[in-house]
Motif scaffolding. Structure first.
Motif, PDB file in Angstrom:
ATOM      1  N   ALA A 107       0.813  -1.217   0.000  1.00 47.15           N
ATOM      2  CA  ALA A 107       0.000   0.000   0.000  1.00 47.15           C
ATOM      3  C   ALA A 107       0.848   1.268   0.000  1.00 47.15           C
ATOM      4  N   GLY A 108       2.075   1.205   0.521  1.00 51.39           N
ATOM      5  CA  GLY A 108       2.843   2.429   0.672  1.00 51.39           C
ATOM      6  C   GLY A 108       4.126   2.531  -0.127  1.00 51.39           C
ATOM      7  N   ILE A 109       4.481   1.468  -0.810  1.00 51.75           N
ATOM      8  CA  ILE A 109       5.793   1.480  -1.454  1.00 51.75           C
ATOM      9  C   ILE A 109       5.884   2.427  -2.644  1.00 51.75           C
ATOM     10  N   ARG A 110       4.839   2.523  -3.419  1.00 47.83           N
ATOM     11  CA  ARG A 110       4.909   3.348  -4.629  1.00 47.83           C
ATOM     12  C   ARG A 110       5.194   4.827  -4.349  1.00 47.83           C
ATOM     13  N   PRO A 111       4.472   5.479  -3.432  1.00 46.55           N
ATOM     14  CA  PRO A 111       4.762   6.897  -3.188  1.00 46.55           C
ATOM     15  C   PRO A 111       6.181   7.134  -2.657  1.00 46.55           C
ATOM     16  N   VAL A 112       6.648   6.228  -1.792  1.00 51.40           N
ATOM     17  CA  VAL A 112       7.984   6.398  -1.225  1.00 51.40           C
ATOM     18  C   VAL A 112       9.045   6.206  -2.304  1.00 51.40           C
ATOM     19  N   LEU A 113       8.933   5.134  -3.079  1.00 50.75           N
ATOM     20  CA  LEU A 113       9.926   4.897  -4.122  1.00 50.75           C
ATOM     21  C   LEU A 113       9.840   5.938  -5.231  1.00 50.75           C
ATOM     22  N   THR A 114       8.658   6.470  -5.490  1.00 48.50           N
ATOM     23  CA  THR A 114       8.543   7.554  -6.475  1.00 48.50           C
ATOM     24  C   THR A 114       9.395   8.743  -6.044  1.00 48.50           C
ATOM     25  N   GLU A 115       9.347   9.079  -4.749  1.00 55.31           N
ATOM     26  CA  GLU A 115      10.159  10.178  -4.233  1.00 55.31           C
ATOM     27  C   GLU A 115      11.651   9.858  -4.355  1.00 55.31           C
ATOM     28  N   VAL A 116      12.027   8.650  -4.004  1.00 52.60           N
ATOM     29  CA  VAL A 116      13.432   8.236  -4.110  1.00 52.60           C
ATOM     30  C   VAL A 116      13.884   8.300  -5.561  1.00 52.60           C
ATOM     31  N   TYR A 117      13.103   7.717  -6.449  1.00 53.13           N
ATOM     32  CA  TYR A 117      13.477   7.656  -7.866  1.00 53.13           C
ATOM     33  C   TYR A 117      13.499   9.040  -8.511  1.00 53.13           C
ATOM     34  N   ASN A 118      12.595   9.911  -8.106  1.00 50.93           N
ATOM     35  CA  ASN A 118      12.625  11.282  -8.626  1.00 50.93           C
ATOM     36  C   ASN A 118      13.924  11.991  -8.234  1.00 50.93           C
ATOM     37  N   GLY A 119      14.396  11.735  -7.019  1.00 52.15           N
ATOM     38  CA  GLY A 119      15.667  12.299  -6.599  1.00 52.15           C
ATOM     39  C   GLY A 119      16.836  11.749  -7.397  1.00 52.15           C
ATOM     40  N   VAL A 120      16.811  10.456  -7.659  1.00 51.82           N
ATOM     41  CA  VAL A 120      17.857   9.835  -8.472  1.00 51.82           C
ATOM     42  C   VAL A 120      17.819  10.414  -9.885  1.00 51.82           C
ATOM     43  N   GLN A 121      16.628  10.547 -10.442  1.00 50.65           N
ATOM     44  CA  GLN A 121      16.472  11.094 -11.799  1.00 50.65           C
ATOM     45  C   GLN A 121      17.022  12.520 -11.863  1.00 50.65           C
ATOM     46  N   ALA A 122      16.702  13.337 -10.876  1.00 52.19           N
ATOM     47  CA  ALA A 122      17.184  14.719 -10.864  1.00 52.19           C
ATOM     48  C   ALA A 122      18.705  14.767 -10.765  1.00 52.19           C
ATOM     49  N   ALA A 123      19.280  13.937  -9.916  1.00 52.01           N
ATOM     50  CA  ALA A 123      20.744  13.906  -9.785  1.00 52.01           C
ATOM     51  C   ALA A 123      21.390  13.434 -11.085  1.00 52.01           C
ATOM     52  N   MET A 124      20.806  12.423 -11.706  1.00 49.40           N
ATOM     53  CA  MET A 124      21.330  11.918 -12.961  1.00 49.40           C
ATOM     54  C   MET A 124      21.277  13.002 -14.044  1.00 49.40           C
ATOM     55  N   GLU A 125      20.146  13.680 -14.160  1.00 51.72           N
ATOM     56  CA  GLU A 125      20.001  14.738 -15.157  1.00 51.72           C
ATOM     57  C   GLU A 125      20.982  15.878 -14.911  1.00 51.72           C
ATOM     58  N   ASN A 126      21.192  16.216 -13.649  1.00 54.26           N
ATOM     59  CA  ASN A 126      22.170  17.270 -13.337  1.00 54.26           C
ATOM     60  C   ASN A 126      23.569  16.866 -13.784  1.00 54.26           C
ATOM     61  N   GLN A 127      23.938  15.613 -13.564  1.00 55.01           N
ATOM     62  CA  GLN A 127      25.248  15.129 -13.982  1.00 55.01           C
ATOM     63  C   GLN A 127      25.356  15.104 -15.508  1.00 55.01           C
ATOM     64  N   LEU A 128      24.347  14.589 -16.192  1.00 53.15           N
ATOM     65  CA  LEU A 128      24.375  14.512 -17.654  1.00 53.15           C
ATOM     66  C   LEU A 128      24.418  15.908 -18.283  1.00 53.15           C
ATOM     67  N   ARG A 129      23.830  16.870 -17.619  1.00 48.61           N
ATOM     68  CA  ARG A 129      23.810  18.253 -18.110  1.00 48.61           C
ATOM     69  C   ARG A 129      25.204  18.880 -18.060  1.00 48.61           C
ATOM     70  N   THR A 130      26.072  18.395 -17.187  1.00 50.50           N
ATOM     71  CA  THR A 130      27.399  18.996 -17.032  1.00 50.50           C
ATOM     72  C   THR A 130      28.403  18.506 -18.068  1.00 50.50           C
ATOM     73  N   TRP A 131      28.092  17.460 -18.796  1.00 52.57           N
ATOM     74  CA  TRP A 131      29.000  16.897 -19.803  1.00 52.57           C
ATOM     75  C   TRP A 131      28.466  17.156 -21.202  1.00 52.57           C
ATOM     76  N   THR A 132      29.344  17.638 -22.074  1.00 54.18           N
ATOM     77  CA  THR A 132      28.987  17.781 -23.486  1.00 54.18           C
ATOM     78  C   THR A 132      29.665  16.670 -24.271  1.00 54.18           C
ATOM     79  N   VAL A 133      29.248  16.510 -25.526  1.00 56.39           N
ATOM     80  CA  VAL A 133      29.905  15.547 -26.408  1.00 56.39           C
ATOM     81  C   VAL A 133      31.380  15.911 -26.544  1.00 56.39           C
ATOM     82  N   ALA A 134      31.679  17.200 -26.649  1.00 61.49           N
ATOM     83  CA  ALA A 134      33.076  17.634 -26.743  1.00 61.49           C
ATOM     84  C   ALA A 134      33.857  17.260 -25.480  1.00 61.49           C
ATOM     85  N   ASP A 135      33.246  17.414 -24.313  1.00 58.80           N
ATOM     86  CA  ASP A 135      33.910  17.032 -23.058  1.00 58.80           C
ATOM     87  C   ASP A 135      34.246  15.546 -23.043  1.00 58.80           C
TER      88      ASP A 135
END
Length: 164
Positions: A107-135
């Motif tokens: 009953a409770g796992i989805r909302p909690v893991l959604t929050e965890v996964y959203n944080g992982v997604q944001a961190a991943m996107e921030n990291q991917l944003r810092t690298w260019t193809v040239a880098d």
């Protein structure tokens, strides 16, 4: 659970196109790009087609010998741009079906893991944003011996023969 390598393949292809351009060899055919990936040109074309739809690469010519080139400078294409062009989803997914709502964990796992996964997604996107193809390419060229001259000048078979 397997990993999806589409992003790696696409960034590799873009780095190869950039290296060729830096050496005055642009555009490259799908077969030339495939030689670096050690992959089938048809699969490479499919990957590049998705990048073309997102405006990251363009096609020059028609028919056999058609080439691919970047649409803008490699230092203006982030790895996040490539990720987004491929329509990649986050690194994790919730259950494919709803768990048992009568179970306290179910009953409770989805909302909690959604929050965890959203944080992982944001961190991943921030990291991917810092690298260019040239880098990525510059880091590769700094850290590795450069067999590119062989591949840019000859066929895959020629490159493999000269490497052995």
């Amino acid at each position: 659970m397997g990993s999806n390598s589409q992003l790696t393949t696409a960034v590799h292809a873009l780095c190869w196109l950039e290296l060729a351009a830096r050496r005055g060899r642009t555009p490259l055919t799908s077969a030339e790009v495939a030689s670096s990936l050690d992959n089938n040109p048809v699969q490479v074309r499919q990957s590049l087609a998705r990048l073309r739809e997102a405006g990251l690469v363009r096609v020059t010519g028609r028919g056999p010998g058609t080439g691919w080139a970047l649409t803008r400078a490699a230092d203006r294409i982030t790895v996040l741009d490539v990720h987004d062009a491929l329509g990649e989803s986050g690194p994790f997914a919730l259950h494919s079906h709803a768990p048992n709502p009568e179970c306290p964990v179910g009953a409770g796992i989805r909302p909690v893991l959604t929050e965890v996964y959203n944080g992982v997604q944001a961190a991943m996107e921030n990291q991917l944003r810092t690298w260019t193809v040239a880098d990525v390419l510059d880091e590769i060229l700094t850290d590795a011996a450069d067999p590119a001259d062989r591949l840019l000048k000859g066929s895959t078979a020629d490159a493999r023969r000269s490497a052995s």
